[in-house]
Design a protein around this motif. Structure first.
Motif, short mmCIF file in Angstrom:
data_model
loop_
_atom_site.label_atom_id
_atom_site.label_comp_id
_atom_site.label_asym_id
_atom_site.label_seq_id
_atom_site.Cartn_x
_atom_site.Cartn_y
_atom_site.Cartn_z
N VAL A 37 42.10 60.00 -7.88
CA VAL A 37 43.11 60.14 -6.84
C VAL A 37 44.42 60.47 -7.52
O VAL A 37 44.89 59.71 -8.35
CB VAL A 37 43.17 58.87 -5.95
N ASP A 38 44.95 61.65 -7.24
CA ASP A 38 46.14 62.10 -7.97
C ASP A 38 47.43 61.64 -7.30
O ASP A 38 47.44 61.27 -6.14
CB ASP A 38 46.12 63.63 -8.07
N GLY A 39 48.48 61.67 -8.07
CA GLY A 39 49.79 61.33 -7.54
C GLY A 39 50.03 59.83 -7.45
O GLY A 39 50.95 59.39 -6.79
N VAL A 40 49.22 59.06 -8.13
CA VAL A 40 49.42 57.61 -8.14
C VAL A 40 49.91 57.19 -9.52
O VAL A 40 49.29 57.52 -10.52
CB VAL A 40 48.10 56.87 -7.80
N LEU A 41 51.04 56.53 -9.57
CA LEU A 41 51.61 56.16 -10.87
C LEU A 41 51.78 54.66 -11.04
O LEU A 41 51.59 54.12 -12.11
CB LEU A 41 52.99 56.82 -11.04
N THR A 42 52.18 53.99 -9.98
CA THR A 42 52.53 52.58 -10.13
C THR A 42 51.57 51.69 -9.36
O THR A 42 50.79 52.16 -8.54
CB THR A 42 53.96 52.31 -9.62
#
Lengths: 309, 569
Positions: free
Chosen positions: B544-549
């Protein structure tokens, strides 16, 4: 910025000398520069030192030293005749001054001043050569065998110096950003600004020194008798260098005692070449002192020679 | 038989009322890799110093209880003998090197042990080779990089051939690459050479999985002992921040097993989690961005007016190195920009140029529409504040309050209540009359920060502000910077800490060799980057992209079988 004033490892022949041999060589150069007054001998010494500096690829550094000493040399040549009245060949009569008496300039005093400025340049050049060829750690390791604690303090000081210069610059920047203008105001107003720079540096250094002491303690410093780590090897080149230095020293003392290498300035200049011995001794001495330079030259050009020494 | 064993250890530093360590009963086995964690001031470093024999020998103070090393009371062991057995590497490489050159540095400890020259030569050569320092053995220590210096400090200790290696936050001053290398070396020493390693660390992402066992300390006491996985399971529900983000994620979802590495995390994620579909039109990160904010940003001042704009800026150092090449950017009001990049990429130069400390070679820079180089404007006319790496560079007045007034006076500004306001905001009210040099590291940084914020600057520049900080202090700093941005300031910070940048920055800049190679909103830049990514980002990449924190991951992912939580607890 000051990098050229510090030792840089270039893998040169002169840098590979054993510190004892290299220090003896430099020491002899220094002593000879101090005992000779004969202009021929002084110029000869200067020539040898400059050749050694060239062999140590240090001409660029030497130029800086030369420019710095030039001012002092000119000053010596000007001041000496003004204050010394021992010479007989007066070439200029000046007005009578209250404290100095009659202002006269003699040929002898000018010559003496000139010779002294050559001596000054030679001595400064010897120090330049020292910086070029002796790794501070090597000099320190030699000292460590004689006085281990003083050597350690010196070593710590040498190590901390560049870091402290960097830190001082950082502190200055921080102060500028906090509104301290180091360019504004009179000297009296500016001094406290610089004082606070040093103050901050001192406070931080005191805190740091505790940590360094702790690290030293953790590495068993002061836990008993220390030994000394040596990685210097004595090679034939060191014997040759040492032999040359000792020979030069002996020749110089012989010359001074017999008067073959002495030169008298006052009240009248003596003859530059008063005997054949003057020339013979000079040549022997210069050749003996040039041994490291010759070896350096041969070392770079001749593989066989390189392998043998 | 345990290698170390402590019984009811209690210790007070000289002139302190509160014990730095109390009731420490700890066993350390031979060959173990022990990780010691806890916040600043929790007593980790003190424990390390006890084990290395420096407390109470070097520090003094009151000492109670007993510590045994190989069944002998550590206080009765001869110092030289103990130094042969236990080595310690400290935080700051600058402050543990003694000699001028690499080889002499390694030999220093051996000389102190009184070894024979032959033995010393052999050990120096071995260690130089093992740590790959042969190339630099003639160098001056001052010429080495931070990572090399720390490796040299390690080499100097290893040459003494200890059985135990204590590392007190050895990577806190290093960039991520050098830190990784150091920790891998420690692991190798443990696995191949059988050294017992006691590692004290703040940055857990890198070392959590290396340890066999872990000790969690708080307020001078050991709160928890166990394997990293056990600790993660124990700590996660209690909101104790000393576990890596991956473990925190799995614990937060109530998942039964808690992985501690990205690799395990990825595996579990794929087989056990569903992606919550985004509501169309609004990417999920907008809802959770900024960790501390949450609500819509309220920014005072005109958000369109740039605080700072640079166009085609070049800068070269006197030695000819072009540290900035054709840099153009605008920093808007309310932006929190994180600048990432390798050492020597020009990050600090960029910051100093913005501060006006370095004169541009070419190009144009405007601060609030004015050229700081013209009209007699000098650097630091109060509109730009700059926090250097070392807060100690700021502290020289007798009290905290005077530090703030010093800056105010220099700029000829009145104290219109700004001092009280800042002291309250930064939690410095209790130490108003305390000498700043008596404060802890985190407090010192806040004093330094306060001393530059008194001018109410429009742009705040920070050079590696999170260096050596624990999770709690980082969160406090992040919240503070976010608040400043909301009040209408622009913030630019140089950092190696991707986790911090991901949690608090609004925009990320990546520099390499003097150029800006990436610039954009943090999700775009960090999401696209493989290396400059957070642990959560690495775990979710490709799934799942766009997840950082952590909050983003919790919002986007849900376990397939939430019921398992109740079963295995």
């Amino acid at each position: 910025m000051f990098e050229q004033f510090f030792y840089q490892e270039k893998g040169l022949f002169l840098q590979s000398l054993h510190p004892a041999a290299a220090l003896t060589y430099l020491g002899v150069l220094l002593v000879l520069a101090l005992i000779f007054t004969n202009p021929l001998y002084l110029l000869g010494l200067l020539l040898v030192v400059v050749l050694a500096i060239i062999a140590a690829q240090g001409m660029a550094t030497w130029e800086v030293y030369f420019r710095l000493s030039l001012g002092m040399m000119v000053l010596v040549i000007i001041i000496n005749p003004l204050v010394v009245h021992a010479g007989e060949t007066i070439i200029w009569w000046g007005p009578r001054l209250p404290v100095f008496g009659p202002l006269t300039v003699s040929l002898e005093a000018i010559c003496y001043g000139a010779a002294m400025s050559v001596r000054l340049l030679t001595i400064i050049s010897v120090f330049c050569l020292y910086n070029l060829i002796i790794h501070p750690d090597k000099a320190l390791s030699l000292l460590a065998r004689l006085a281990s604690r003083s050597a350690l303090v010196l070593s710590l000081a040498t190590r901390m110096f560049p870091a402290m210069m960097r830190q001082l610059e950082n502190i200055r920047e921080v102060q500028v950003m906090r509104g301290v203008d180091f360019n504004a105001g009179t000297l009296k107003e500016r001094l406290p600004k610089y004082a606070s720079l040093i103050n901050i540096l001192l406070l931080s250094s005191l805190e740091d020194s505790l940590e360094i002491a702790e690290a030293m303690q953790a590495r068993a410093f002061g836990s008993g008798r220390r030994t000394c780590y040596r990685r210097d090897t004595w090679r034939p080149r060191d014997s040759l260098c040492l032999g040359g230095s000792i020979l030069a020293l002996v020749v110089a003392f012989y010359g001074q005692l017999t008067g073959a290498s002495t030169f008298i300035y006052y009240p009248q200049l003596s003859y530059l070449l008063n005997s054949r011995m003057t020339i013979i001794l000079l040549i022997i001495m210069l050749l003996a002192l040039s041994v490291p330079v010759f070896m350096s030259w041969g070392w770079r050009r001749c593989l066989y020679f390189k392998a043998r020494i | 038989m345990s290698l170390f064993q402590s019984e009811n250890l209690i210790y007070y530093y000289p002139d302190r009322e509160r014990p730095a360590l109390k009731d420490i009963n700890l066993r350390i086995e031979e060959g173990e890799f022990l990780l010691v964690i806890g916040g600043s001031g929790s007593g980790k470093s003190t424990l390390a110093r006890v084990l290395a024999g420096l407390i109470p020998d070097f520090y003094g103070g009151r000492f109670g209880g007993r510590v045994y090393f190989q069944r002998r009371d550590i206080r009765e062991i001869d110092r030289r003998q103990l130094a042969r057995e236990v080595g310690i590497v400290f935080q700051d490489p600058e402050k543990q090197l003694v000699m001028t050159s690499v080889e002499a540095e390694i030999a220093f400890g051996l000389e102190n042990l009184g070894l024979t020259p032959a033995e010393m030569s052999r050990r120096v050569a071995e260690v130089l080779h093992f740590l790959d320092l042969t190339e630099v053995k003639q160098e001056f220590t001052a010429q080495l990089s931070g990572g090399q210096k720390q490796k040299l400090a390690l080499a100097a200790v290893l040459a003494m051939q200890p059985r135990v290696l204590v590392c007190d936050e050895p990577t806190s001053q290093l960039d991520p690459v050098a830190a990784e290398e150091f920790l891998n070396l420690a692991k190798r020493l443990n696995e191949e050479m059988g050294l017992t390693i006691i590692l004290i660390e703040q940055r857990l992402e890198r070392c959590f999985h290396l340890a066999d066992r872990l000790v969690y300390m708080d307020d001078g006491q050991i709160i928890y002992e166990g394997t990293p996985a056990q600790f993660a399971r124990w700590a996660a529900p209690k909101e104790i921040p000393f576990i890596p983000p991956v473990a925190r994620f799995f614990a937060g979802t109530g998942f039964s097993s808690i992985p501690v590495t990205v690799k395990e995390g990825r595996r579990l994620l794929r087989s056990n989690f569903n992606i919550i579909q985004e509501t169309p039109g609004e990417p999920v990160w907008l809802k959770t961005s900024g960790a501390a904010s949450g609500k819509q940003r309220v920014i005072k001042g005109n958000p369109k007016e740039p605080v700072l704009s640079m166009s085609k800026v070049w800068f070269a150092y006197p030695n000819g190195k072009e540290a900035l090449q054709d840099v153009s950017m605008q920093i808007a009001v309310g932006e929190l920009v994180a600048v990432l990049g390798a050492n020597g990429a020009g990050k600090s130069t960029l910051l100093k140029t913005m501060a006006g400390l370095l004169k541009l070679g070419r190009g144009r820079m405007l601060v609030k529409g004015r050229d700081p180089g013209k009209n007699g404007n000098r650097p630091g006319d109060g509109r730009i504040a700059y926090l250097s790496q070392n807060p100690n560079d700021y502290l020289f007045q007798d009290t905290v309050e005077e530090e703030l007034l010093f800056t105010l006076n220099n700029f000829g500004l009145p104290d219109d209540g700004v001092v009280d306001e800042l002291l309250a905001k930064l939690g410095l009210e209790p130490c108003r009359r305390v000498n700043p040099r008596d404060l802890s590291g985190g407090e010192r940084q806040r004093v330094a920060l306060a001393s530059i914020l008194v001018t109410r600057p429009a742009l705040l520049l920070l050079d590696e502000p999170t260096r050596g900080m624990d999770y709690r202090l980082k969160d406090e700093l992040g919240a503070l910077l976010t608040a400043l941005c909301k009040e209408g300031a622009g913030v630019v910070l140089v950092t190696h800490d991707v986790e911090f940048a991901a949690a608090y920055a609004t925009r990320v800049l990546v520099m390499a060799a003097g150029r800006v190679v990436a610039d954009g909103p943090k999700h775009q830049v960090l999401g696209e980057s493989v290396f400059y990514s957070t642990q959560i980002g690495k775990m979710c990449r490709g799934y799942v992209d766009g997840v950082l924190t952590l909050p983003e991951a919790l919002a986007r992912l849900t376990p397939v079988q939430p019921a398992r939580q109740a079963v295995s607890g």
